[in-house]
Structure formats: structure tokens, C-alpha cells
Design a protein around this motif. Structure first.
Motif, PDB file in Angstrom:
ATOM      1  N   ALA A  72       0.826  -1.207   0.000  1.00 17.52           N
ATOM      2  CA  ALA A  72       0.000   0.000   0.000  1.00 17.52           C
ATOM      3  C   ALA A  72       0.861   1.258   0.000  1.00 17.52           C
ATOM      4  O   ALA A  72       1.678   1.463   0.891  1.00 17.52           O
ATOM      5  CB  ALA A  72      -0.924  -0.002   1.213  1.00 17.52           C
ATOM      6  N   ILE A  73       0.683   2.085  -1.035  1.00 16.81           N
ATOM      7  CA  ILE A  73       1.361   3.377  -1.135  1.00 16.81           C
ATOM      8  C   ILE A  73       0.270   4.431  -1.283  1.00 16.81           C
ATOM      9  O   ILE A  73      -0.438   4.454  -2.287  1.00 16.81           O
ATOM     10  CB  ILE A  73       2.329   3.417  -2.331  1.00 16.81           C
ATOM     11  CG1 ILE A  73       3.447   2.386  -2.140  1.00 16.81           C
ATOM     12  CG2 ILE A  73       2.917   4.818  -2.503  1.00 16.81           C
ATOM     13  CD1 ILE A  73       4.394   2.285  -3.310  1.00 16.81           C
ATOM     14  N   ASN A  74       0.134   5.260  -0.293  1.00 19.24           N
ATOM     15  CA  ASN A  74      -0.943   6.242  -0.247  1.00 19.24           C
ATOM     16  C   ASN A  74      -0.385   7.653  -0.203  1.00 19.24           C
ATOM     17  O   ASN A  74       0.811   7.853   0.013  1.00 19.24           O
ATOM     18  CB  ASN A  74      -1.818   5.980   0.981  1.00 19.24           C
ATOM     19  CG  ASN A  74      -2.555   4.651   0.887  1.00 19.24           C
ATOM     20  OD1 ASN A  74      -3.374   4.449   0.006  1.00 19.24           O
ATOM     21  ND2 ASN A  74      -2.238   3.734   1.787  1.00 19.24           N
ATOM     22  N   PRO A  75      -1.242   8.666  -0.441  1.00 19.76           N
ATOM     23  CA  PRO A  75      -0.776  10.050  -0.338  1.00 19.76           C
ATOM     24  C   PRO A  75      -0.069  10.290   0.989  1.00 19.76           C
ATOM     25  O   PRO A  75      -0.577   9.964   2.052  1.00 19.76           O
ATOM     26  CB  PRO A  75      -2.080  10.857  -0.423  1.00 19.76           C
ATOM     27  CG  PRO A  75      -2.977  10.010  -1.246  1.00 19.76           C
ATOM     28  CD  PRO A  75      -2.651   8.593  -0.851  1.00 19.76           C
ATOM     29  N   GLY A  76       1.129  10.834   0.905  1.00 21.70           N
ATOM     30  CA  GLY A  76       1.964  11.016   2.083  1.00 21.70           C
ATOM     31  C   GLY A  76       3.112  10.017   2.117  1.00 21.70           C
ATOM     32  O   GLY A  76       4.134  10.250   2.749  1.00 21.70           O
ATOM     33  N   ASN A  77       2.939   8.868   1.430  1.00 20.38           N
ATOM     34  CA  ASN A  77       4.024   7.885   1.316  1.00 20.38           C
ATOM     35  C   ASN A  77       5.083   8.321   0.313  1.00 20.38           C
ATOM     36  O   ASN A  77       6.188   7.759   0.277  1.00 20.38           O
ATOM     37  CB  ASN A  77       3.480   6.527   0.866  1.00 20.38           C
ATOM     38  CG  ASN A  77       2.947   5.698   2.015  1.00 20.38           C
ATOM     39  OD1 ASN A  77       1.775   5.358   2.046  1.00 20.38           O
ATOM     40  ND2 ASN A  77       3.797   5.374   2.965  1.00 20.38           N
ATOM     41  N   SER A  78       4.757   9.294  -0.537  1.00 17.73           N
ATOM     42  CA  SER A  78       5.694   9.721  -1.571  1.00 17.73           C
ATOM     43  C   SER A  78       7.034  10.114  -0.964  1.00 17.73           C
ATOM     44  O   SER A  78       7.094  10.900  -0.021  1.00 17.73           O
ATOM     45  CB  SER A  78       5.128  10.916  -2.339  1.00 17.73           C
ATOM     46  OG  SER A  78       4.012  10.532  -3.103  1.00 17.73           O
ATOM     47  N   GLY A  79       8.115   9.581  -1.527  1.00 17.33           N
ATOM     48  CA  GLY A  79       9.444   9.862  -1.027  1.00 17.33           C
ATOM     49  C   GLY A  79       9.910   8.905   0.043  1.00 17.33           C
ATOM     50  O   GLY A  79      11.070   8.943   0.461  1.00 17.33           O
TER      51      GLY A  79
END
Length: 410
Positions: free
Chosen positions: A250-257
Motif C-alpha cells: 500500500a502506497i498512499n498520499p503522504g508515502n511519496s518519497g
């Protein structure tokens, strides 16, 4: 007597039957009551989570966060990337340690001249190096894009001001510098070249912001060397193709970077984006560590990425405004090309005489029908200092020119 004995025998048999059925009925009742009690407890837990804001009722995936972007095998022996680390920071050796090297990155912007900078978005970052009293964090370009100031939030919730050493929109990477005096753990970079489809990976980051910082999700490598077209200039037209790792972690908004790590806790990817459509589940993407490392090193050193430079701004044929289309003439057998909108003074294109409304159709016999074709060929197949042969049309007639590629003046 025989009738009484038979009656007594029947009565005894019925009593034995009832007695034998009682445990069964009692067990069924216990199961029913256990199920009801379990449902009540579950409902109470859900209510408690909502009322304590552990689960935000109105939270929407993909809001205005700077980290939201809806925006994918080497034949040689895999090259192991050594950890870029020094000084007194310990190298992360497992998942728990790796999570300590993943931080929050806050994009702060000033809404008007009378107000102080406020948080405009939040993403994640990875502390990958400590040297000479400084620590270095890699994150996504879209996490820090447009920021007035950038802050890094450490695991102890301490806010540290960060300087953006460099950022690159095409690779979607940025490198930050922070005070390293309070940094004790850095991430270990592994090689993405030896990954296998089906291999277990773990995504570490801060989905939906600071409240869920340090979240860890598990999945597998779903695909390697995925080619994903992206729009880097906001015109809703793909203008670059990025090669990424696909995962169902799971990669959700905020996981970027944030970090995509293998079972040993080594960072093999930098979480970048996901496909966010209602009918899609479990398709996230990460920038491979092997691709990211040389860009990180160049951003850290030079602040930008040096790529071959022609010196023209272009538009596809269908993007040319109607009032200018009479300036464009092409033979019927030419399906497309890139129309020169402007030529930068002193550039390679200027030196060989390219003009507005010329239509570029080939570079080194490679057909060019879109900015995607142009950039992909130029940045993947050529280098600064190379000479290329460009075919273009002017007034409906083909022209060919030799051009030496240079680096853009900073």
C-alpha cells in the motif's frame, strides 16, 4: 409387568436421549452468544477509533497534499550499491532500523504576504547519508515543489529546517540537507538490479500526513522495469516516461518519497506514485534505487541534472493554435512531428539555423512524433557532446542538419 417394564424402558431411553442432546444444544448457544459478543466488541472498537480520530471520518485519498500524485532485468551481474554513509551514524540493518531513517517532509508555502508560511503538503523522505555534520535526505520532487520553506520531522517529532540542494522533475527526485547532529540512523541502499517478481517488500512512510507517520505496509514486487508515461508540465499530455518498480504494498498520499525496502531492510526503491482509480487496487510504483543513486549524487553535488540540450521549445501539430496552422506545411505521407515554437538564442538549434514553425520529424533516423519521443530519445540515447542528425520540414520541404549537443547554461 411387562408393559410397565417396557414403559419404564422407553422413559429411560427418552431421558438418555435428552441428556445426550443437552451438551449439543448448550454448545450451539455458547457459539451464538460468542458471535453476538464478538460483534458488539468489534463495533465498540470501530466506534472508539472514529471518536478518537484514529480513523479520520472525512479523510480523502488524494487531497491537496503536495505528496499526492496520480500521477512503472539487467542482463549483467547485479551491481551492489554500497551505503553512502559515514561519520557516527549506524547503518539500518533491519525493518525496524530502516523505519527510523524514514522521516516526514513538510512543504510550507506562504498564501499571502501578510501570513506566515503554512503547511501546504506533507510527504516522506529517507536519510541516506551523514557527512561533515550534515545529513542528506532524498524525497520526491513533487513533495517539495513550490515550497517557500521545507521542514523535516524526525522520529522524535523534532522539526528541522531543510535546504533543497537540488530537484529534478523528470526523475521526480529531490535532495535535502539538514543538520546532522541529531541523526543517529541512516538507511542502507540496496541494489534494485537483483530484484525478483514475487519478492517480499515493505513500504515505509507517512500516509495521510503526520498522524500516521512511520506506517509500514507489506507486499510483493508485482513488476519490474514498468514504463509509465507522466505529465511533468501540467498540460495533461505525457511528456516523459519513467521506469519504475511495481508493487502491491500500500502506497498512499503522504508515502511519496518514503522507502521501499527488501526483507533485509535495504532500500531498493523510493515510493513515488500510485494508480488512483476506483476500479484499481494495489498498483503502486517506486523509483529503483539503481536509477535514483546517480541522480541523487548529481543533485547533491550540482543542484541539477545535466542533460543534452537542443535549445527549442516545441508543440505537437494538434497543439498549434488555429491562426498559425497555415504556417505549417507537410507532405501527406508525414504523419506527425514537433513544431518549433521558439529557438533559444545561442543554443545548438540557433547555431544551425532552426526557425519557428520548422517541424522536427527525425533524430538519427528515429521518428519524432511527440515531446515524449523527443525527450526519451535525447535523454536515453544521446549524451552531451554528441553530434546528431536532425531531419525537419520547412515550407513543406525536407531539410537535414548536423547538430552538436551541449549542456544548458546554468
Amino acid at each position: 409387568m411387562e408393559q410397565n417394564e417396557e414403559k419404564n424402558t422407553n422413559t429411560t431411553n427418552q431421558e438418555e436421549k435428552i441428556t445426550s442432546e443437552q451438551p449439543k444444544n448448550k454448545s450451539t448457544s455458547q457459539l451464538i452468544w460468542s458471535g453476538i459478543l464478538g460483534g458488539v466488541i468489534s463495533a465498540m472498537i470501530v466506534v472508539l477509533l472514529f471518536t478518537t480520530d484514529m480513523i479520520p471520518i472525512n479523510e480523502k485519498v488524494g487531497g491537496s497534499s503536495a505528496s499526492t500524485q496520480t500521477n512503472e532485468a539487467e542482463t549483467e551481474s547485479p551491481r551492489i550499491i554500497n551505503t553512502i554513509a559515514s561519520d557516527n551514524a549506524d547503518v539500518a540493518s533491519n525493518i525496524d532500523e530502516a523505519s527510523k531513517a524514514v522521516v516526514s517532509v513538510l512543504n510550507k508555502q506562504q498564501k499571502n504576504i501578510w501570513a506566515q508560511s503554512q503547511e501546504a503538503g506533507a510527504g516522506s523522505g529517507i536519510i541516506y547519508k551523514k557527512e561533515n555534520g550534515k545529513a542528506y535526505v532524498v524525497t520526491n520532487n513533487h513533495v517539495v515543489e513550490g515550497a517557500e520553506t521545507v521542514e523535516v520531522v524526525l522520529k522524535n517529532d523534532e522539526h528541522v529546517e531543510a535546504s533543497v540542494l537540488g530537484a529534478d522533475a523528470l526523475s521526480d527526485l529531490a535532495v535535502l540537507e539538514i543538520d546532522g547532529s541529531k541523526i543517529d540512523v541512516i538507511a542502507e541502499l540496496g541494489s534494485s538490479g537483483d530484484l525478483q517478481i514475487g519478492e517480499t517488500v515493505i513500504a515505509i512512510g507517512n500516509p495521510l500526513g503526520m498522524d500516521l507517520s512511520g506506517s509500514v505496509t507489506r507486499g510483493i514486487i508485482s513488476g519490474l522495469e514498468r514504463s509509465i508515461p507522466i505529465d511533468t508540465n501540467g498540460d495533461n499530455q505525457p511528456d516523459w516516461i519513467t521506469e519504475v518498480i511495481q508493487t502491491d504494498a500500500a502506497i498512499n498520499p503522504g508515502n511519496s518519497g518514503g522507502a521501499l525496502v527488501n526483507a533485509d531492510g535495504k532500500v531498493i526503491g523510493i515510493n513515488s506514485m500510485k494508480i488512483a482509480r476506483q476500479e484499481v487496487e494495489g498498483i503502486g510504483f517506486a523509483i529503483p534505487s539503481d536509477s535514483a543513486l546517480p541522480i541523487m549524487e548529481q543533485l547533491e553535488k550540482d543542484g541539477s541534472i545535466a542533460r543534452p540540450f537542443i535549445g527549442v521549445s516545441t508543440a505537437s501539430l494538434n497543439q498549434v493554435p488555429p491562426q498559425y496552422r497555415d504556417q505549417i506545411t507537410l507532405p501527406e505521407d508525414i504523419e506527425g512531428g514537433m513544431v518549433v515554437a521558439d529557438v533559444e538564442s545561442g543554443s545548438p538549434a540557433d547555431r544551425v539555423g532552426l526557425q519557428q514553425f520548422d517541424i522536427i520529424t527525425k533524430i538519427n533516423d528515429q521518428e519524432i512524433t511527440s515531446i515524449l519521443d523527443l525527450r526519451k530519445y535525447m535523454y536515453s540515447e544521446t549524451s552531451i557532446g554528441d553530434s546528431i542528425e536532425m531531419e525537419y520540414y520547412r515550407d513543406g520541404k525536407p531539410q537535414t542538419v548536423e547538430m552538436e549537443l551541449t549542456e544548458r547554461n546554468k
